[in-house]
Design a protein around this motif. Structure first.
Motif: not given
Length: 486
Positions: A87-91, A115-119, A353-357
């Protein structure tokens, strides 16, 4: 090749029981599949090829359970870092497209890629707290995840060091010169040539002058370059960096509201963003290699070599350290108690919120022995829960399962409120006084704050369960990081 900056944000360890007592208690108004079978086969192969410990205190059955746990853990680490790399490469691709053709559509695509890379990456943070466990090995490229992490995920960052900020901004770095607008800057007693922006320069400058706030690399530097400073405080809205900040035409290049006659500043902004994205990909490439099966002189091979000595303690220490010291305390309670948006983990994009979860999910992945890849595949097959059950500690396993269900429910509220209702973490942590001029009643704000408080409390209770489970398997003093004490 990149230069990995070794950073340490050390926290004095204490027992989890003492940590729980010391933390401020705020008052408020969170069957084996075919794939698993394949994993088990892979596990047996790697276990047989791994140098065994001399530990004679464990029975053959206990060693077999430990084997399964360690291989499942290592396979999940590899899968999560592989997802993070992909996902980092896609970023990186999205960033390069945006810099080459700065349009709103391309900016939106780059933000979506971020956002996708952080998941997946946020789920890898369970593996981070390994300092003090890994064996020194000069042949290994990365000494420990904890030392490596500072170049990838350090926060909060002093954005004034990188690019323009509002007149009201108050940070440690106060010079008008920054990396984007100057060929040379001075930080404390250090004078740094910034004329050519490269991944190597950003790595060299990370935490320049010995300040942890002087972050120039990793996800959050990229986040700032895409969104810009969030000037909304505890009000609605994220950063809103204009596309024109990257337009390389004289008279059209901007720095926020300022139009630059010289477009070189926008060119340098693009160079910074591309360099940061490239460095992130390089760093994750190195970490993914550390978890390759059958590898030598890697973090994975090191874990396997000492698995019977301290492998289980490391895993449970990591669970407790992320749950209490890092997530509940450093990332949540500090911001909650102070109402400080600068201490919000993703304050530019409002994706906290997504990083926390996903941080919480990462701990649960290790407990359940199951990581779901971006592609939807389940990796793992054996977790701490299974180990507890197989070693005769069903009660501890059941207690932890209940604790994790409570954590999941609490964090689902944060995600649902943010994603569906647009109430982000910076709005949840605000005090009643901070939002009084926005027409939000004290009663309503206390409800919002309770969502954060419930999540913190669920993590505190989870950590007590982790300590209880550790004692059940003979680890009397887990000594996980406790975070900030209020």
């Amino acid at each position: 090749m990149t230069t990995t900056t070794v950073t340490s944000r050390k926290i004095l360890p204490t027992t989890l029981a003492a940590a729980l007592a010391g933390l401020l208690m705020v008052s408020g108004c969170t069957k084996q599949t075919a794939e698993d079978a394949d994993t088990s086969a892979d596990t047996q192969t790697e276990v047989q090829s791994t140098e065994a410990s001399d530990d004679t205190q464990l029975s053959a059955a206990d060693k077999a359970h430990t084997d399964r746990l360690m291989i499942s853990y290592a396979n999940m680490a590899h899968a999560a870092y592989k997802d993070s790399l992909d996902t980092a490469k896609a970023l990186q691709t999205a960033v390069e497209t945006y810099v080459a053709t700065p349009t709103q559509a391309n900016l939106d695509a780059a933000k979506a890629a971020y956002k996708a890379a952080r998941q997946p990456y946020s789920q890898t943070e369970i593996f981070r707290f390994d300092e003090g466990f890994v064996t020194a090995n000069d042949k290994r490229e990365i000494g420990s995840i904890d030392s490596w992490e500072g170049q990838v995920n350090a926060w909060p960052l002093d954005e004034a060091l990188i690019d323009y900020v509002s007149d009201s901004y108050e940070g440690e770095y106060s010079s008008q010169d920054n990396i984007i607008n100057s060929d040379s800057i001075t930080v404390g007693s250090v004078k740094q040539d910034t004329s050519t922006i490269t991944p190597e320069l950003l790595a060299e400058m990370n935490e320049i002058g010995g300040s942890e706030a002087n972050v120039t690399t990793g996800y959050h530097a990229i986040e700032f370059m895409l969104w810009g400073q969030d000037t909304n405080g505890v009000g609605e809205g994220a950063g809103n960096r204009p596309v024109s900040d990257y337009v390389t035409k004289a008279g059209e290049c901007t720095s926020g509201d300022t139009v630059n006659e010289d477009a070189s500043i926008c060119e340098r902004r693009g160079e910074f963003l591309k360099a940061a994205a490239q460095l992130l990909g390089d760093d994750l490439t190195a970490m993914e290699a550390e978890w390759q099966p059958e590898s030598e002189n890697t973090l994975r091979s090191d874990l396997m070599a000492r698995k019977y000595d301290n492998g289980l303690r490391q895993i449970m220490y990591q669970m407790g350290s992320l749950a209490l010291g890092e997530l509940a305390s450093e990332r949540m309670q500090v911001a909650f108690v102070t109402g400080s948006t600068e201490d919000e983990h993703e304050c530019f994009s409002d994706l906290t919120h997504l990083s926390y979860a996903n941080n919480a999910r990462g701990i649960q992945n290790v407990f359940n022995g199951s990581y779901k890849t971006v592609a939807g595949k389940t990796v793992g097959g054996y977790g701490v829960k299974d180990y507890l059950i197989d070693t005769g500690n069903q009660e501890a396993a059941d207690k932890l399962a209940t604790d994790f269900a409570n954590v999941e429910a609490a964090f689902n509220v944060l995600v649902e409120k943010a994603e569906k209702e647009g109430i982000k973490v910076d709005q949840m942590i605000a005090t009643a006084g901070q939002v009084s001029d926005q027409g939000i009643s004290a009663e309503e704000q206390n409800v919002r704050r309770s969502w954060i408080e419930n999540s913190i409390t669920s993590l505190q209770e989870l950590t007590a369960g982790i300590e209880n489970a550790a004692k059940a398997v003979g680890i009397d003093n887990l000594d996980a990081d406790a975070g900030s004490q209020f």
